[in-house]
Write a protein that holds these residues in place. Structure first.
Motif, PDB file in Angstrom:
ATOM      1  N   GLY A  32     -27.964   3.272 -17.945  1.00  0.00           N
ATOM      2  CA  GLY A  32     -27.652   3.738 -16.587  1.00  0.00           C
ATOM      3  C   GLY A  32     -28.841   4.412 -15.935  1.00  0.00           C
ATOM      4  O   GLY A  32     -28.801   4.777 -14.782  1.00  0.00           O
ATOM      5  N   HIS A  33     -29.906   4.588 -16.683  1.00  0.00           N
ATOM      6  CA  HIS A  33     -31.022   5.378 -16.175  1.00  0.00           C
ATOM      7  C   HIS A  33     -32.286   4.606 -15.854  1.00  0.00           C
ATOM      8  O   HIS A  33     -33.134   5.090 -15.134  1.00  0.00           O
ATOM      9  N   GLY A  34     -32.396   3.448 -16.471  1.00  0.00           N
ATOM     10  CA  GLY A  34     -33.694   2.774 -16.384  1.00  0.00           C
ATOM     11  C   GLY A  34     -34.105   2.465 -14.956  1.00  0.00           C
ATOM     12  O   GLY A  34     -33.287   2.159 -14.106  1.00  0.00           O
ATOM     13  N   ASN A  35     -35.414   2.547 -14.711  1.00  0.00           N
ATOM     14  CA  ASN A  35     -35.936   2.067 -13.435  1.00  0.00           C
ATOM     15  C   ASN A  35     -36.708   0.784 -13.720  1.00  0.00           C
ATOM     16  O   ASN A  35     -36.735   0.300 -14.850  1.00  0.00           O
ATOM     17  N   ASP A  36     -37.300   0.263 -12.697  1.00  0.00           N
ATOM     18  CA  ASP A  36     -37.938  -1.045 -12.884  1.00  0.00           C
ATOM     19  C   ASP A  36     -39.126  -0.991 -13.837  1.00  0.00           C
ATOM     20  O   ASP A  36     -39.457  -1.986 -14.483  1.00  0.00           O
ATOM     21  N   LYS A  95     -27.848  -3.213 -16.584  1.00  0.00           N
ATOM     22  CA  LYS A  95     -27.696  -1.885 -15.973  1.00  0.00           C
ATOM     23  C   LYS A  95     -26.227  -1.509 -15.970  1.00  0.00           C
ATOM     24  O   LYS A  95     -25.375  -2.283 -15.538  1.00  0.00           O
ATOM     25  N   HIS A 120     -28.401   7.590 -11.263  1.00  0.00           N
ATOM     26  CA  HIS A 120     -28.557   7.477 -12.712  1.00  0.00           C
ATOM     27  C   HIS A 120     -27.451   8.199 -13.451  1.00  0.00           C
ATOM     28  O   HIS A 120     -26.838   7.679 -14.373  1.00  0.00           O
ATOM     29  N   ASN A 172     -24.035   6.523 -13.219  1.00  0.00           N
ATOM     30  CA  ASN A 172     -23.826   5.219 -13.861  1.00  0.00           C
ATOM     31  C   ASN A 172     -23.099   5.329 -15.200  1.00  0.00           C
ATOM     32  O   ASN A 172     -22.215   4.518 -15.495  1.00  0.00           O
ATOM     33  N   ASN A 173     -23.439   6.329 -15.999  1.00  0.00           N
ATOM     34  CA  ASN A 173     -22.782   6.471 -17.301  1.00  0.00           C
ATOM     35  C   ASN A 173     -21.286   6.742 -17.167  1.00  0.00           C
ATOM     36  O   ASN A 173     -20.486   6.027 -17.768  1.00  0.00           O
ATOM     37  N   HIS A 204     -26.585   1.199  -7.769  1.00  0.00           N
ATOM     38  CA  HIS A 204     -27.691   0.271  -8.031  1.00  0.00           C
ATOM     39  C   HIS A 204     -28.626   0.152  -6.841  1.00  0.00           C
ATOM     40  O   HIS A 204     -29.833   0.037  -6.989  1.00  0.00           O
ATOM     41  N   SER A 210     -36.155   4.808  -6.562  1.00  0.00           N
ATOM     42  CA  SER A 210     -37.055   5.191  -7.652  1.00  0.00           C
ATOM     43  C   SER A 210     -37.895   4.020  -8.119  1.00  0.00           C
ATOM     44  O   SER A 210     -38.631   4.121  -9.075  1.00  0.00           O
ATOM     45  N   ARG A 211     -37.762   2.952  -7.399  1.00  0.00           N
ATOM     46  CA  ARG A 211     -38.519   1.785  -7.810  1.00  0.00           C
ATOM     47  C   ARG A 211     -40.016   2.042  -7.598  1.00  0.00           C
ATOM     48  O   ARG A 211     -40.412   2.627  -6.590  1.00  0.00           O
ATOM     49  N   SER A 212     -40.782   1.611  -8.532  1.00  0.00           N
ATOM     50  CA  SER A 212     -42.221   1.791  -8.344  1.00  0.00           C
ATOM     51  C   SER A 212     -42.837   0.442  -8.027  1.00  0.00           C
ATOM     52  O   SER A 212     -42.233  -0.589  -8.236  1.00  0.00           O
TER      53      SER A 212
END
Lengths: 150, 559
Positions: A83-87, A103, B345, B348-349, B398, B404-406
């Motif tokens: 649930g935490h990952g980013n790209d 995700k 984030h 989501n859990n 989502h 937070s996308r880089s």
């Protein structure tokens, strides 16, 4: 159905217990680990076919578990479910060779499908490496290398 | 046209108070210039003029003093010598010799070398002429002086010098008279007083000045250079008649007075300050004019310089304020983005668990005996609804992760026009459904840019979707691309109703939406904003000239 050895790794106990039971309902036995240490310990005892791994965990985190598992047991297929990952995490995980990166929240049917696919991939991998070994024994190194590359 | 990339409420107020600050600074600078440049100028001009005047006055006083002394001495000497010559003759000759015809003429000739004596007369004790030589014999021959004051005085004192008078003739003259030692007769000479006039006329007292002699009655003994016939009433009190040398400084003139002829007469020298200083005053006036011009010029130039300098400073400050606002806004947006991503984030859990629990319950339901369950169908519907809502929530989380996308390492060379065409192709069907025309006004020869193509495409999609929503049905979106300085500008102009200014300000803030609840998350433009910022560009919105909104994306072109 083949008996797939599955290891679920997540620090959310509620989540992982329910998931395990739901997989049981689908005739898929699974073991659970609540953190990275447990997971690595289990892997050391009994190598699973497929590992469903969360990234964010206290102690040894999912990315580190993934790194070590890919090094020591390259045959284990790892599915990240986080649930935490980013790209960036995703890119790193894929670079390390995960089977898939999901995700949260993930629908159980999708997860089951991916686990089965991962298992199949492992079998193919083993088959092809066996075949490659046979080719290599026969002196067909080029063919063997090509097979392993796939 | 107002831009809302960086607008902070209250900044207009700040600008107003700043304006008065700049006005204050301008005034202060001009005042300083006046203080350091103009005031010394005026001070120098004033002191120069003041000291010049003072030194002139000192010098003139000295000159006047020495002039008065020298004239007094000369005149006194002259009077004394005339008296002494006459007294010498009176002692030397007796009445009989003097009475002898022809002898008086001899004396007259002897005395009259310098031509100062007009006539010479011998007067007997009874006041009658015993003998006379001179041009007025006919008039004076039978004149008797016994009753006159001077005759009495000379008989008493032995010597007499008269004031100047015109007498029986219309010629100014004075007489010198002496008696013999026995005081039995009088020798009298008339002296032409024009000699004094010449002596005084040669005195340098400057234009408007005067030099004359007064008797005790303040009557003029010599002609005034200024044509005075009597002493003006105003000056009478000023001039101490007789006595030693006195300098008197009145309003417009400088006077030197000194007693002469045993204080019977007073020599008056007068210098007119105004007339003597006229040239100086003229020069001073010219100087003042020049100084005034210089001061005005300094004032004008300094005002101009200060103004242009302060305008530049003000402009730079405003630029900086604008930049500062922009940075603050983008920092705020970045913070909101990070927060949103973190919240997503964390959510989501739990979402996963909620979904799983519901799914599990659903599955367990299948193992129950339907006969024991009255509301099986309701349970199933409820579980399905839980699943659907979890899905809905996860769609939002989502999307929030987009913050937070880089973009590190994902950049590639991109042809902007190709990207626009590709993006448009995704939406062509939807556009056609809503009868929205997509017009392209794409610049040619645009440079390739290095950017994250996928994310940029998402920005374009978000803006276009937004435009479609604004238009509804029937309308057009015009996409134009062009090079603007070092930036590539992509503009999306829709034919929608446009947005009120308050809305324009908030358009890029997350969860801000004008759409009906449930139909939009209000995240698209916020994410677009954060993406464009991360790509090193900027995004702006304004209302177009022909109505509708214009979104403009500026992308940096690599140097």
């Amino acid at each position: 159905m083949d008996d797939i050895k599955i290891l679920l790794v997540d620090d959310e106990e509620d989540f992982i217990r329910t998931l395990s039971e739901r997989l049981d309902l689908r005739d898929m036995g699974s073991k659970t680990a609540l953190n990275g240490e447990q997971a690595l310990g289990y892997v050391g005892e009994k190598e699973p076919d497929v590992m469903v791994l969360d990234l964010k965990m206290p102690g040894i985190d999912g990315m580190e578990v993934l790194r070590r598992v890919r090094q020591i047991y390259p045959n284990i297929q790892v599915i990240i479910q986080t649930g935490h990952g980013n790209d960036l995490d995703e890119a790193e995980a894929r670079r390390l060779g995960v089977f898939d990166y999901l995700k949260k929240p993930v629908d159980i049917e999708i997860l089951v499908e991916r686990i089965k696919a991962a298992h199949q991939a492992k079998k193919n991998l083993l088959d092809s490496s066996a075949a490659a070994a046979a080719f290599a024994e026969a002196g067909e190194y080029e063919t063997a290398r090509d097979m392993l590359k796939q | 046209m107002k831009m809302y990339t960086a607008t902070i409420p209250g900044s207009a107020l700040k600008v107003r108070s700043r304006e008065s600050y700049y006005a204050r600074q301008k005034r202060l600078f001009v005042l300083l210039v006046i203080l350091v440049a103009i005031i010394p100028l005026l001070f120098i001009s004033w002191t120069a003029s003041h000291f010049y005047q003072k030194s002139w006055l000192d010098k003139t006083t000295v000159e006047l003093t020495s002039l008065a002394n020298s004239r007094r001495e000369i005149i006194d000497l002259f009077l004394d010598s005339q008296e002494n010559i006459l007294a010498g003759y009176a002692e030397l000759y007796d009445l009989a010799w003097l009475s002898t015809p022809g002898n008086l003429e001899k004396l007259f000739k002897a005395m009259n070398h310098q031509g100062v004596i007009v006539d010479l007369g011998l007067i007997a004790k009874d006041g009658s002429h015993r003998s006379y030589t001179g041009p007025f014999a006919a008039d004076l021959k039978d004149k008797n002086y016994a009753a006159t004051r001077w005759f009495a005085e000379v008989m008493q004192n032995g010597r007499y010098i008269s004031d100047v008078f015109t007498g029986y003739r219309a010629v100014p003259h004075f007489i010198v008279a002496v008696t013999d030692p026995t005081r039995s007769w009088v020798l009298r000479a008339t002296i032409n007083s024009e000699l004094f006039n010449a002596l005084l006329a040669s005195a340098e007292v400057g234009p408007g000045g005067d030099a004359f002699i007064l008797n005790r009655q303040d009557e003029l003994q010599t002609p005034s250079r200024q044509g005075l016939t009597a002493l003006p009433a105003g000056e009478k009190g000023l001039l101490a008649t007789g006595g030693g040398l006195t300098i008197h400084h009145s309003q417009g003139a400088l006077y030197a007075t000194t007693g002469m002829k045993n204080n019977a007469w007073t020599l008056v020298l007068k210098t007119d300050i105004a007339t003597s200083l006229a040239d100086f005053y003229r020069a001073r006036q010219r100087d003042h004019l020049i100084i005034a011009c210089a001061a005005l010029l300094i004032l004008a130039v300094s005002t101009f310089l200060v103004r242009s300098m302060m305008n530049k400073v003000e402009g730079a400050d405003q630029q900086r304020m604008l930049l500062y606002d922009r940075i603050r806004y983008s920092e705020k947006m970045a913070l909101i983005g990070r927060m949103a991503a973190n919240v997503a984030h964390e959510i989501n859990n739990p979402l996963q668990i909620i979904g799983d629990q519901a799914g599990w319950l659903d599955e367990l339901l299948s193992e129950e005996d339907p006969a024991n369950l009255k509301n099986t169908e309701e349970y199933r519907i409820a579980f399905a609804k839980i699943k659907a809502q979890v899905k809905r929530a996860s769609t939002i989380t989502h999307r929030l992760l987009g913050f937070s996308r880089s973009t590190d390492g994902l950049k590639s060379a991109t042809k902007i026009n190709t990207l626009v065409e590709e993006t448009v192709s995704f939406l062509e069907k939807e556009a056609a459904n809503h009868r929205i025309a997509i017009r392209r006004n794409l610049g040619s020869g645009l440079p390739e840019i290095t950017t994250d193509t996928t994310q940029l495409q998402q920005v374009f999609l978000n803006i276009l979707n937004n435009a479609f929503d604004a238009i509804g049905n029937d309308g057009a979106v015009t996409i134009s691309t062009r090079l603007d300085g070092k930036q590539l500008a992509v503009e999306f102009a829709d034919s929608g109703p446009g947005l009120p200014e308050e809305v324009l300000k908030k358009v890029f803030e997350p969860f801000f939406t004008t759409k009906k609840a449930g139909s939009g998350t209000g995240i698209g433009l916020a994410i677009s904003y954060s993406i464009v910022e991360r790509l090193g560009g900027s995004i702006e919105v304004r209302n177009g000239m022909q109505g509708g909104c214009v979104f403009r994306v500026n992308l940096p072109v690599a140097a």
